[in-house]
Design a protein around this motif. Sequence first.
Motif, PDB file in Angstrom:
ATOM      1  N   MET A 258       0.851  -1.199   0.000  1.00  0.00           N
ATOM      2  CA  MET A 258       0.000   0.000   0.000  1.00  0.00           C
ATOM      3  C   MET A 258       0.879   1.239   0.000  1.00  0.00           C
ATOM      4  O   MET A 258       1.799   1.342   0.796  1.00  0.00           O
ATOM      5  CB  MET A 258      -0.866  -0.060   1.267  1.00  0.00           C
ATOM      6  CG  MET A 258      -1.370   1.254   1.772  1.00  0.00           C
ATOM      7  SD  MET A 258      -1.971   1.184   3.470  1.00  0.00           S
ATOM      8  CE  MET A 258      -0.527   1.599   4.424  1.00  0.00           C
ATOM      9  N   ASN A 259       0.590   2.119  -0.921  1.00  0.00           N
ATOM     10  CA  ASN A 259       1.341   3.374  -0.909  1.00  0.00           C
ATOM     11  C   ASN A 259       0.616   4.408  -1.769  1.00  0.00           C
ATOM     12  O   ASN A 259      -0.128   4.050  -2.683  1.00  0.00           O
ATOM     13  CB  ASN A 259       2.755   3.152  -1.447  1.00  0.00           C
ATOM     14  CG  ASN A 259       3.694   4.263  -1.014  1.00  0.00           C
ATOM     15  OD1 ASN A 259       3.340   5.080  -0.158  1.00  0.00           O
ATOM     16  ND2 ASN A 259       4.870   4.316  -1.601  1.00  0.00           N
ATOM     17  N   ILE A 260       0.866   5.666  -1.454  1.00  0.00           N
ATOM     18  CA  ILE A 260       0.384   6.740  -2.324  1.00  0.00           C
ATOM     19  C   ILE A 260       1.558   7.692  -2.520  1.00  0.00           C
ATOM     20  O   ILE A 260       2.174   8.128  -1.543  1.00  0.00           O
ATOM     21  CB  ILE A 260      -0.791   7.507  -1.678  1.00  0.00           C
ATOM     22  CG1 ILE A 260      -1.979   6.570  -1.421  1.00  0.00           C
ATOM     23  CG2 ILE A 260      -1.222   8.658  -2.584  1.00  0.00           C
ATOM     24  CD1 ILE A 260      -3.160   7.234  -0.724  1.00  0.00           C
ATOM     25  N   ILE A 261       1.878   7.969  -3.783  1.00  0.00           N
ATOM     26  CA  ILE A 261       2.964   8.924  -4.014  1.00  0.00           C
ATOM     27  C   ILE A 261       2.494  10.033  -4.952  1.00  0.00           C
ATOM     28  O   ILE A 261       1.562   9.841  -5.735  1.00  0.00           O
ATOM     29  CB  ILE A 261       4.216   8.245  -4.621  1.00  0.00           C
ATOM     30  CG1 ILE A 261       3.857   7.518  -5.929  1.00  0.00           C
ATOM     31  CG2 ILE A 261       4.869   7.294  -3.648  1.00  0.00           C
ATOM     32  CD1 ILE A 261       5.070   7.190  -6.759  1.00  0.00           C
ATOM     33  N   TYR A 262       3.175  11.143  -4.836  1.00  0.00           N
ATOM     34  CA  TYR A 262       2.961  12.228  -5.796  1.00  0.00           C
ATOM     35  C   TYR A 262       4.314  12.559  -6.397  1.00  0.00           C
ATOM     36  O   TYR A 262       5.266  12.866  -5.672  1.00  0.00           O
ATOM     37  CB  TYR A 262       2.381  13.467  -5.101  1.00  0.00           C
ATOM     38  CG  TYR A 262       2.211  14.634  -6.043  1.00  0.00           C
ATOM     39  CD1 TYR A 262       1.359  14.539  -7.143  1.00  0.00           C
ATOM     40  CD2 TYR A 262       2.917  15.823  -5.853  1.00  0.00           C
ATOM     41  CE1 TYR A 262       1.212  15.606  -8.016  1.00  0.00           C
ATOM     42  CE2 TYR A 262       2.759  16.898  -6.723  1.00  0.00           C
ATOM     43  CZ  TYR A 262       1.907  16.783  -7.812  1.00  0.00           C
ATOM     44  OH  TYR A 262       1.766  17.826  -8.683  1.00  0.00           O
ATOM     45  N   ASP A 263       4.434  12.435  -7.701  1.00  0.00           N
ATOM     46  CA  ASP A 263       5.677  12.764  -8.378  1.00  0.00           C
ATOM     47  C   ASP A 263       5.584  14.209  -8.859  1.00  0.00           C
ATOM     48  O   ASP A 263       4.830  14.525  -9.787  1.00  0.00           O
ATOM     49  CB  ASP A 263       5.893  11.801  -9.555  1.00  0.00           C
ATOM     50  CG  ASP A 263       7.226  12.036 -10.225  1.00  0.00           C
ATOM     51  OD1 ASP A 263       8.166  11.291  -9.916  1.00  0.00           O
ATOM     52  OD2 ASP A 263       7.322  12.980 -11.045  1.00  0.00           O
TER      53      ASP A 263
ATOM     54  N   ARG B 167       3.835  15.544 -12.077  1.00  0.00           N
ATOM     55  CA  ARG B 167       2.526  15.898 -11.504  1.00  0.00           C
ATOM     56  C   ARG B 167       1.567  14.705 -11.575  1.00  0.00           C
ATOM     57  O   ARG B 167       0.420  14.819 -11.994  1.00  0.00           O
ATOM     58  CB  ARG B 167       1.938  17.122 -12.206  1.00  0.00           C
ATOM     59  CG  ARG B 167       2.858  18.332 -12.131  1.00  0.00           C
ATOM     60  CD  ARG B 167       2.369  19.430 -13.039  1.00  0.00           C
ATOM     61  NE  ARG B 167       1.304  20.216 -12.447  1.00  0.00           N
ATOM     62  CZ  ARG B 167       0.459  20.981 -13.155  1.00  0.00           C
ATOM     63  NH1 ARG B 167       0.544  21.010 -14.458  1.00  0.00           N
ATOM     64  NH2 ARG B 167      -0.469  21.685 -12.563  1.00  0.00           N
ATOM     65  N   VAL B 168       2.087  13.585 -11.133  1.00  0.00           N
ATOM     66  CA  VAL B 168       1.307  12.345 -11.203  1.00  0.00           C
ATOM     67  C   VAL B 168       1.136  11.760  -9.806  1.00  0.00           C
ATOM     68  O   VAL B 168       2.081  11.685  -9.022  1.00  0.00           O
ATOM     69  CB  VAL B 168       2.005  11.335 -12.148  1.00  0.00           C
ATOM     70  CG1 VAL B 168       1.528   9.909 -11.890  1.00  0.00           C
ATOM     71  CG2 VAL B 168       1.743  11.712 -13.599  1.00  0.00           C
ATOM     72  N   PHE B 169      -0.105  11.338  -9.512  1.00  0.00           N
ATOM     73  CA  PHE B 169      -0.393  10.593  -8.281  1.00  0.00           C
ATOM     74  C   PHE B 169      -0.450   9.113  -8.632  1.00  0.00           C
ATOM     75  O   PHE B 169      -1.083   8.746  -9.632  1.00  0.00           O
ATOM     76  CB  PHE B 169      -1.765  10.972  -7.715  1.00  0.00           C
ATOM     77  CG  PHE B 169      -1.882  12.398  -7.290  1.00  0.00           C
ATOM     78  CD1 PHE B 169      -1.413  12.798  -6.041  1.00  0.00           C
ATOM     79  CD2 PHE B 169      -2.463  13.344  -8.123  1.00  0.00           C
ATOM     80  CE1 PHE B 169      -1.535  14.121  -5.632  1.00  0.00           C
ATOM     81  CE2 PHE B 169      -2.581  14.666  -7.721  1.00  0.00           C
ATOM     82  CZ  PHE B 169      -2.112  15.057  -6.478  1.00  0.00           C
ATOM     83  N   ARG B 170       0.170   8.306  -7.828  1.00  0.00           N
ATOM     84  CA  ARG B 170       0.015   6.855  -8.016  1.00  0.00           C
ATOM     85  C   ARG B 170      -0.382   6.226  -6.688  1.00  0.00           C
ATOM     86  O   ARG B 170       0.305   6.373  -5.682  1.00  0.00           O
ATOM     87  CB  ARG B 170       1.305   6.222  -8.533  1.00  0.00           C
ATOM     88  CG  ARG B 170       1.019   4.887  -9.210  1.00  0.00           C
ATOM     89  CD  ARG B 170       2.251   4.186  -9.700  1.00  0.00           C
ATOM     90  NE  ARG B 170       3.020   3.697  -8.578  1.00  0.00           N
ATOM     91  CZ  ARG B 170       4.350   3.662  -8.525  1.00  0.00           C
ATOM     92  NH1 ARG B 170       5.062   4.104  -9.543  1.00  0.00           N
ATOM     93  NH2 ARG B 170       4.975   3.209  -7.462  1.00  0.00           N
ATOM     94  N   LEU B 171      -1.518   5.531  -6.717  1.00  0.00           N
ATOM     95  CA  LEU B 171      -2.002   4.829  -5.531  1.00  0.00           C
ATOM     96  C   LEU B 171      -1.803   3.344  -5.789  1.00  0.00           C
ATOM     97  O   LEU B 171      -2.254   2.836  -6.823  1.00  0.00           O
ATOM     98  CB  LEU B 171      -3.494   5.098  -5.307  1.00  0.00           C
ATOM     99  CG  LEU B 171      -3.923   6.541  -5.014  1.00  0.00           C
ATOM    100  CD1 LEU B 171      -4.099   7.334  -6.293  1.00  0.00           C
ATOM    101  CD2 LEU B 171      -5.231   6.545  -4.247  1.00  0.00           C
TER     102      LEU B 171
END
Length: 729
Positions: free
Chosen positions: A1-6, A10-14
Amino acid sequence: MNIIYDESSRVFRLDTKNSSYIIAVVDKEGFLCHVHYGAPVSDTEMSIFTRQKEYPFIPGDYNRERAAFHDGFQFEFAGNGVGDFRESAVAVLDEDGGTAAEFFYRSHRIFRGKPKLPGLPASFADEQDCMTLEITTHDPVLGLDAKLLYTVFEDSDVITRSVVVENNSTRPIRLTKIMSMCMDMDDAGYDLLTLHGSWGRERHIERQKLRHGKQSVGSTRGRSSHQEHPFIALLSPNASQTTGEVYAFNFVYSGCFLAQVEKDQFDFLRVLMGINPQDFAWLLQPGESFTAPEAVMVYSAEGLDKMTHTFHDFYRNHLIRSPYRDKKRPILINNWEATYFDFDDDKLVDIARTAKQAGIEMLVMDDGWFGCRNDDNSSLGDWWVNENKLKGGIGSLVRRVNELGMKFGIWFEPEMVSMDSELCRAHPDWVIRLPGREPCLSRNQYVLDLSRRDVIDYVYESVAGILRSANIEYVKWDMNRHLCDLGSAFLEKERKGELLHRCVLGVYELQERLLEEFPDLLLENCSSGGGRYDPGMLYYSPQIWCSDNTEAIDRLAIQEGTALIYPLSTMGAHVSDCPNHAVGRTTPFETRGHVALAGTFGYELDITRISQEDRDMIPGQVALYHKHNDLVRSGDYYRVASYNDNRLYDFYGVVAKDRSEALFTYVQVIHRINMRSLRLRIPGLDADRKYRLEETGEVFYGNTLMNMGYPVTEISGDFRSRLLHFVAE
Ligand code: DGJ
């Protein structure tokens, strides 16, 4: 489980264990693009996937084709009236009569834990076991913010979504549509799976090819309904129980909903799920906010069984709160099909006494114990005991039942009022009705206006007062009509569109209060059978009455559709008498027991009047329940064959999480003469472990049973059944 913002892309990946969900912020205006949901991916540079370089480009570069851009962009939260002609996720009515809304990225937060949704049922997890992304989007013209909420969980391939809309302007605004989730994706030849039904025929599985245009299911009935279910799934064309991709969406809400897929000119899909916008409008004064109910999204790359396991585990671990969740429920006997309205205390005590001798643990007194209710024409709302029927009152009856060693449960229909009742005569303005129109009666009753505080308090005290007066350990909370004539004597005219949702919130508030005051109460929701069987209700009650159709063969399709999403531990299922009262069919008592074992298990018959032969079988069925219920409640459910498809037989089972045992049920609906045995596979076992079939003593490796199956022989006669219990050696 993770949530990142690059930051750079400008991309969110859950990420969940087996899925990724990707959103990109595009262009200087901050359009939110849905990029991917499905099997995991590792990249975060996504510009090629947002199709930024494809005609008609991004408006910032080429504003002349802004409408064409809107028409084809894959929005994460689609606006209304500004060039996207597909169904929107949101719409308003502003003070100038405008309906347009368009939201742009403004900021975001990523944090551990999951915020509660005030007044609404919602999934939960400990702070270390989930993470939330909150994207704040903004409509600069309206001054509205929409916070898009996404939560991922450590142990589940689930992403939950909700939206909170805040009016940060200085003017009132009416929200006329707010979908809890919106997701645009590319089509891959998907099928659409839905659950349809009617009273006594709930949740039958239906699968069809997606076509262009809008395909939706929904309810406008004030309850999630028998007719259509707040669930849709997209299945890759090859998807089966064990293979293929499944995207499933379920709505944690018990009122009017809309779940829709739209296939557009570019073969893009837009999936929407939320409160049905029909007859909905919510006034937001400056500073006020509206929280949309939760949508649950499940992705499975291994077919429907995997999807089912994900839902079952998620609801067992993250939605159902009852202390009974992981416990064996008392085997109950309900007097509805035994006596209907024709009972008194002595009759109930007779039933309880005989039931106790057979090993049954709780008597549930159904409809007809209050006011002057001797049929369904009167007394809903008059929640005082009819002492002509229950001499000495409820306390005396409960004591007599308890003295037999039986628990006691009771039926209510709190949201309703009979036309012929003291309550209706005293408070005609408490009824939902439109001025100047004759309100529709249904079952001779009206719906109470739960948008009113005085009504909520009256209803609460009526139910709680009875519960305080005796040792009552179970409540069946019924609801037996749709809502129409949507008028309220209480709501101001600009708030009339809030009535349907406020009534749902009223039910949630009532059940929450009840559980706070009576934390050990076993609550079973019910709505003319299974007319409000949804995740919203599961937040309050660990079990729901599945259908008024208790007939074992008809129950196969009902329970199959229900168990596709909901844990077996939630399915209210009882053995009833034959010929069955609903459909007139006669089936063996043994089969009725086997089918009910897949649910909460209980009886719905006059045990003092059934044949001695049937009565003698009850202790054996009770023993089967005690033997297998831990497994049924906690294991992984597998669907192998469906009578609904093959019109001959059903085969399904439950395998323990540690694969130490499995219980499969074969129901032979039609006996075919001169047939060889059917090899039916037993999935979910350990390949290298040996399993003994308890009924015959035969021993097989798990892989033999999983890959070759077990040859089940035909049984003479229709409607016959057999249990197969495999135990690891
Ligand atoms: C509808 C329920 O589904 C039944 O089980 C029964 O409780 C009746 N209502 C009573 O009116």
